[in-house]
Design an enzyme around this catalytic site. Structure first.
Site, PDB file in Angstrom:
ATOM      1  N   GLU A 413       0.814  -1.221   0.000  1.00  0.00           N
ATOM      2  CA  GLU A 413       0.000   0.000   0.000  1.00  0.00           C
ATOM      3  C   GLU A 413       0.846   1.270   0.000  1.00  0.00           C
ATOM      4  O   GLU A 413       0.752   2.090   0.899  1.00  0.00           O
ATOM      5  CB  GLU A 413      -0.951   0.001   1.207  1.00  0.00           C
ATOM      6  CG  GLU A 413      -2.044  -1.043   1.122  1.00  0.00           C
ATOM      7  CD  GLU A 413      -3.180  -0.673   0.175  1.00  0.00           C
ATOM      8  OE1 GLU A 413      -3.076   0.351  -0.535  1.00  0.00           O
ATOM      9  OE2 GLU A 413      -4.156  -1.437   0.122  1.00  0.00           O
ATOM     10  N   GLU A 491      -4.086 -10.602  -0.108  1.00  0.00           N
ATOM     11  CA  GLU A 491      -4.911 -10.542   1.104  1.00  0.00           C
ATOM     12  C   GLU A 491      -6.328 -10.896   0.693  1.00  0.00           C
ATOM     13  O   GLU A 491      -6.831 -10.381  -0.308  1.00  0.00           O
ATOM     14  CB  GLU A 491      -4.900  -9.135   1.722  1.00  0.00           C
ATOM     15  CG  GLU A 491      -3.541  -8.720   2.252  1.00  0.00           C
ATOM     16  CD  GLU A 491      -3.525  -7.289   2.820  1.00  0.00           C
ATOM     17  OE1 GLU A 491      -4.581  -6.761   3.214  1.00  0.00           O
ATOM     18  OE2 GLU A 491      -2.424  -6.711   2.844  1.00  0.00           O
TER      19      GLU A 491
HETATM   20  C1  IPT Z   1      -5.134  -3.802   3.783  1.00  0.00           C
HETATM   21  C2  IPT Z   1      -3.755  -3.703   4.330  1.00  0.00           C
HETATM   22  O1  IPT Z   1      -2.803  -4.093   3.374  1.00  0.00           O
HETATM   23  C3  IPT Z   1      -3.551  -4.514   5.562  1.00  0.00           C
HETATM   24  O2  IPT Z   1      -2.351  -4.114   6.164  1.00  0.00           O
HETATM   25  C4  IPT Z   1      -4.704  -4.340   6.505  1.00  0.00           C
HETATM   26  O3  IPT Z   1      -4.766  -3.016   6.912  1.00  0.00           O
HETATM   27  C5  IPT Z   1      -5.978  -4.702   5.810  1.00  0.00           C
HETATM   28  O4  IPT Z   1      -6.159  -3.860   4.715  1.00  0.00           O
HETATM   29  C6  IPT Z   1      -7.183  -4.521   6.695  1.00  0.00           C
HETATM   30  O5  IPT Z   1      -7.079  -5.182   7.904  1.00  0.00           O
HETATM   31  S1  IPT Z   1      -5.368  -2.323   2.866  1.00  0.00           S
HETATM   32  C7  IPT Z   1      -7.064  -2.030   2.648  1.00  0.00           C
HETATM   33  C8  IPT Z   1      -7.235  -0.663   2.062  1.00  0.00           C
HETATM   34  C9  IPT Z   1      -7.683  -3.033   1.761  1.00  0.00           C
END
Ligand code: IPT
Length: 948
Positions: A413, A491
């Site tokens: 990010e 993710e």
């Molecule tokens: C995403 C992040 O990469 C991760 O660190 C964490 O914050 C997650 O979200 C939420 O728990 S970024 C998000 C804008 C999809």
């Protein structure tokens, strides 16, 4: 101390590999002198760094540790936004400065040449040895080494380190986690012998065509010149002098993979030093948009792993890290993304040994700039380029010899920009044996894999399908390039609170489309901090700017207790699928590389039969069918480990399949209508059954909102979260009116209307009560919605309250853990028991939990007695049972688990239907098939009691 400059640290040596050397080492961990100042302007310039300084009034602090967890100041949590004004590269004036001092003697072996090594200091440090300034560090989770040759003395050395909590580096370290300053990883002196081995880069390649290995070795001395050493790999019969660099063909080798983590011990020796390498031969590559390992398609069954400990923050003891990785392996996880920084260096030895693929991520995130539309984002500011490159080089060099590292990730990010491209270009040139990952390069101009986070199922499907059809005629070269790349979800399935739902649907896509190389659940561990027995989250430390409990998302709690999501994930990630049909057992091999000979298949019936099942060798991706070993109402087949491994005992269950054909219980003979005196005259709620007092049941549609219920899903961003929809419709405060109560042919028939205040839609219920025995009643329930229901329900169920606290639950149904419609995998049919403490999941922020699904029969024990519930013919064949020491209103109104106060009653819910959970905290909400729009329901229950 200059902490407002857009560059890397100064004075440290160029990065090199972490080597397992015979050379002398001296740990400088332990108790250091410490003081903290409010800001740089007031940090005393009193000669504190000199060796003749007398540190009076200082306290001591352990190293490694974060000072805010050692009684100095407080931790603070923010997710995306910075807790400081966006004014790069300047930190705020209110900026805790920690001064550290250590007086130590140095062993003789270190006096002829050594480096001083720091593995992690947050966020910027200035280092002095015996009054001499060695330099500065940037990159909190990156290793910095300083040359101390000629500066160490046998006795009375003074090491002084000034650490700023915030610095220019903070703008590059905006990960979603606690801000935790301090020297939080090891500090060591490491000998650098004159005739030693300074740096090694070993690339161990496996050729899947021939089965042979190639080893490319490059040795470098401290001055960047070629190094020399003697190589020996006993298992391959290799001994050879290496002068600078060499490429060796090894003949046949056993390849390394997560499924077969074969490592070859190798040594490099000189007269002064011996270095031990553990080589894993493997090849990771992309062919026709498919990710391959050792020539075979590879699917990541991954998790994102932060380093976290509830007492020590990111100073995680290595034994705990090992236990964590073993727990992952036991849950069929095969990959870790080190979100969002390099982990403790010892972790990579463990992933090599245990067999876990690693996406190793650089310590970089500039996410907070999104709040100003990415203006001045460091990723595209040339003045920051050297800082970016330095971070990447430190990341890559330290861990370049680990077989488990398959991808280098530039960071997380951080928007777009030339500095990211420069990192990628350097990395590709330095280490072409691995792939480059960065999520936000959606055009894939400088990465080797197309990566996204939280893409919806529909989008993931489209990405999988895209490459199965010819490209359009007007596709740009960039589009064509992206089509040639595999896809991962770096993710997905945000595991916050009760959830995540939707795992099955993602896995089905990953399994179906060759381009989809799997994903990494967000995230492995919750970041709760335990203080005086309470688990705390953002805002609990008085932070003015914080993001509450968003830091509490994980498949395991902060103290590494598995949450229900992990059990479900283990099912979907399992390397074998077992399907027991009426005619046969089908076994599908879902390993990527190996056959099923490492597994032993055992079966059992619920009538006591058991045995082993012969399953022929099946190649990856293939299915075999074997005859049913037995018949009976419930037949369970388990795949277990045939032999003990480094992470589990022989017999450990990796997957389970089941066939159930359970006849519903026949309706019991009834005697008469129950006496009215057992019912409350106003509401006609049952007040006693045999000798057991109780109150209920009443129709109920609400649940204590889960974390996911409190966020809008990505699939319907314009709608309020479920929790708000429910509150708006009033299903959290339903009222029930008794419409009528009549005695008809040995039946007491009550009719009820249940509705929210101020609304005209309702749920009508008819209860028919019959006496079976003095302590047993048959209850037939029909529930029918009336009017226009504007909202989907959380449940369709019946609530009752028993006096006395809950002491346990025995049931025949799915278990042993909780299950919800979209989180039921891994639960299996059988007779199960839960103790009082297993009835609920201690989510840090209280919410609905603990439902047992597929229940045909249950026995609910309280300190006052026992209520038996049996589903009989007449309505749904099974129900969900939730037993809790807290009412839903209490759960919903309490912010921390430790603050829940039990009122001494047992709250029981018997649900005909439930809504799924989804992952709206970050991702899609409840998928349509798991939603619960207003609908009728019918159930017949035999209620039996015994007073305690
Ligand atoms: C995403 C992040 O990469 C991760 O660190 C964490 O914050 C997650 O979200 C939420 O728990 S970024 C998000 C804008 C999809």
């Amino acid at each position: 101390m200059d902490i407002a400059r857009k560059g890397p640290g100064v004075g440290a040596l160029v990065p090199r590999a972490r080597l397992n050397s015979s050379g002398a080492r001296q740990s400088l961990n332990g108790a250091w002198q410490f003081r903290v100042s409010r800001g740089l302007a007031v940090a005393p310039d009193d000669g504190w760094e000199r060796d003749d300084y007398r540190a009076t009034g200082w306290t001591t602090i352990p190293v490694p540790a974060h000072w805010v967890l050692e009684g100095h100041g407080a931790p603070a949590y923010t997710n995306v936004r910075f807790p400081l004004p966006i004014d790069p590269p300047n930190p705020p004036d209110e900026n805790p400065i920690g001064d550290y001092r250590l007086v130590f003697d140095a062993g003789p072996a270190l006096l002829n040449g050594a480096v001083l090594r720091f593995d992690g200091i947050e966020s910027a440090a200035e280092v002095f040895l015996n009054g001499h300034r060695l330099g500065t560090t940037r990159g909190s989770r990156l290793t910095h080494e300083f040359d101390v040759k000629g500066r160490l003395r046998p006795t009375g050395n003074t090491l002084a380190v000034r650490v700023a909590q915030f610095s220019d580096a903070s703008y590059l370290e905006d990960q979603d986690m606690w801000w935790l300053p301090g020297i939080f990883r090891d500090v060591e002196l490491v000998a650098v012998p004159d005739m030693g081995i300074y740096d090694v880069f070993a690339v161990a390649d496996y050729d899947p065509e021939t089965g042979s290995g190639t080893l490319e070795l490059t040795l470098t001395d401290p001055h960047g010149r070629p190094g020399r050493a003697r190589l020996s790999i006993p298992d391959l019969g290799i001994t050879q002098e290496i002068d600078g660099s060499a490429t060796l063909t090894t003949g046949r080798v056993e390849p390394w993979s997560a499924e077969t983590p074969r490592l070859y011990d190798a040594t490099l020796s000189t007269p002064d030093e011996e270095v031990r390498l553990r080589l894993g031969f493997r090849r990771v590559e992309v062919r026709d948009s498919v990710l391959l390992l050792n020539g075979q398609p590879l699917r990541f069954r991954g998790v994102n792993r932060h380093e976290h400990d509830p007492s020590h923050g990111r100073a995680v003891p290595l034994e705990k890290a090992r236990a964590e990785l073993e727990l992952m392996k036991r849950h069929n996880i095969n990959a870790v993304r080190t979100s969002h920084y390099p982990p403790h260096p010892g972790l990579l030895d463990l992933t090599d040994e245990l067999g876990l693929y690693v996406i190793l991520e650089c310590d970089l995130e500039t996410h907070g700039f999104v709040q100003v539309d990415w203006r001045d984002n460091p990723s595209d500011d040339p003045e920051w380029e050297s800082a970016y490159l330095d971070r990447m080089q430190r990341t890559v060099h330290r861990d370049k010899n680990h077989a488990s590292v398959l991808f280098w990730s530039l960071g997380n990010e951080s928007g777009h920009g030339a500095n990211l491209e420069a990192m990628a270009a350097w990395t590709a040139a330095f280490d072409p044996s691995r792939l480059i990952h960065y999520e936000h390069d959606w055009d894939c101009t400088y990465v080797d894999v197309y990566s996204r986070m939280y893409a919806t199922h529909a989008e993931v499907r489209a990405i999988g399908e895209e490459v199965l059809t010819p490209a359009s005629f007007d596709a740009t070269p960039a589009q064509l390039h992206r089509r040639s790349l595999p896809f991962i979800q770096c993710e997905y399935a945000h595991a916050m609170g009760n959830g995540p739902g939707g795992l099955q649907e993602y896995q089905e896509l990953f399994d179906r489309y060759p381009r989809l190389a799997g994903g990494f659940v967000w995230e492995w561990i919750e970041h709760g901090l335990t203080v005086d027995g309470r688990v705390l989250y953002g805002g609990d430390f008085g932070e003015e700017t914080h993001d509450g409990n968003f830091v509490i998302d994980g498949l395991v709690s902060a103290d590494r207790e598995p949450r229900p999501g992990l059990v479900a994930l283990a099912h979907w990630y399992a390397p074998v699928r077992i399907e027991v049909t009426d005619a046969s057992v089908r076994v599908h091999n879902r390993y990527d590389l190996i056959d099923l000979s490492g597994l032993r298949f055992v079966w059992r019936t619920d009538e006591g039969g058991s045995g082993t099942l012969d399953v022929p060798a099946v190649l990856p991706g293939q299915t075999v069918e074997v005859p049913l070993p037995a018949t009976g109402p419930v037949l369970t087949v388990e795949a277990t480990l045939a032999n003990a491994t480094t992470w589990a005992d022989a017999g450990h269950v990796v997957a389970r399949g089941q066939r159930a054909d359970v006849r519903p219980t026949a309706r019991p003979a009834t005697t008469a209508a129950p006496v009215r005196s057992a019912f409350d005259p106003v509401s006609m709620r049952l007040q006693a059954l045999g000798g057991l007092r109780l109150d209920g049941p009443i129709p109920s549609l609400w649940r204590a909102p889960t974390d996911n219920d409190r966020y809008p899903g990505r699939d319907e961003p314009d709608l309020p979260p479920y929790a708000e929809r429910w509150a708006e419709a009033g299903i959290d405060r339903l009222r029930t009116r008794l419409v009528s109560a009549t005695d008809e042919n040995g039946t007491l028939r009550t009719r009820l209307r249940t509705a929210p205040p101020g609304r005209d839609f309702a749920l009508d219920a008819e209860f028919r009560w019959c006496q079976v025995r003095p302590d047993a009643l048959l209850l037939d329930v029909t529930m029918t919605p009336r009017g226009l229901w504007p909202v989907e329900w959380a449940r369709l169920g019946l609530d009752l309250v028993l006096p006395g606290r809950p002491t346990g639950l025995d049931w025949f149904g799915l278990g042993p853990g909780p299950a919800y419609p979209d989180l039921a995998a891994g639960a299996y049919l059988g007779r199960h028991h839960a103790d009082a403490n297993d009835l609920f999941t201690p989510y840090v922020r209280p919410q609905e939990s603990g439902a047992r699904r597929g229940v045909r029969q249950a026995s609910i024990s309280t300190s006052a007695g026992r209520l038996g519930v049996r589903v009989v013919e007449g309505g749904v064949p099974e129900i969900a049972v939730t037993v809790s020491p807290w009412s839903r209103k209490t759960l919903a109104a309490t912010t921390h688990h430790a603050d829940l106060v039990a009122d001494g009653n047992t709250y029981v819910s018997l649900d005909l239907a439930q809504s799924g959970l989804g992952t709206a905290t970050c991702g899609v909400g409840v998928l349509p098939r798991y939603r619960l729009p207003a609908r009728p329901g019918r159930v017949s229950l035999l209620l039996e009691s015994s007073a305690g």
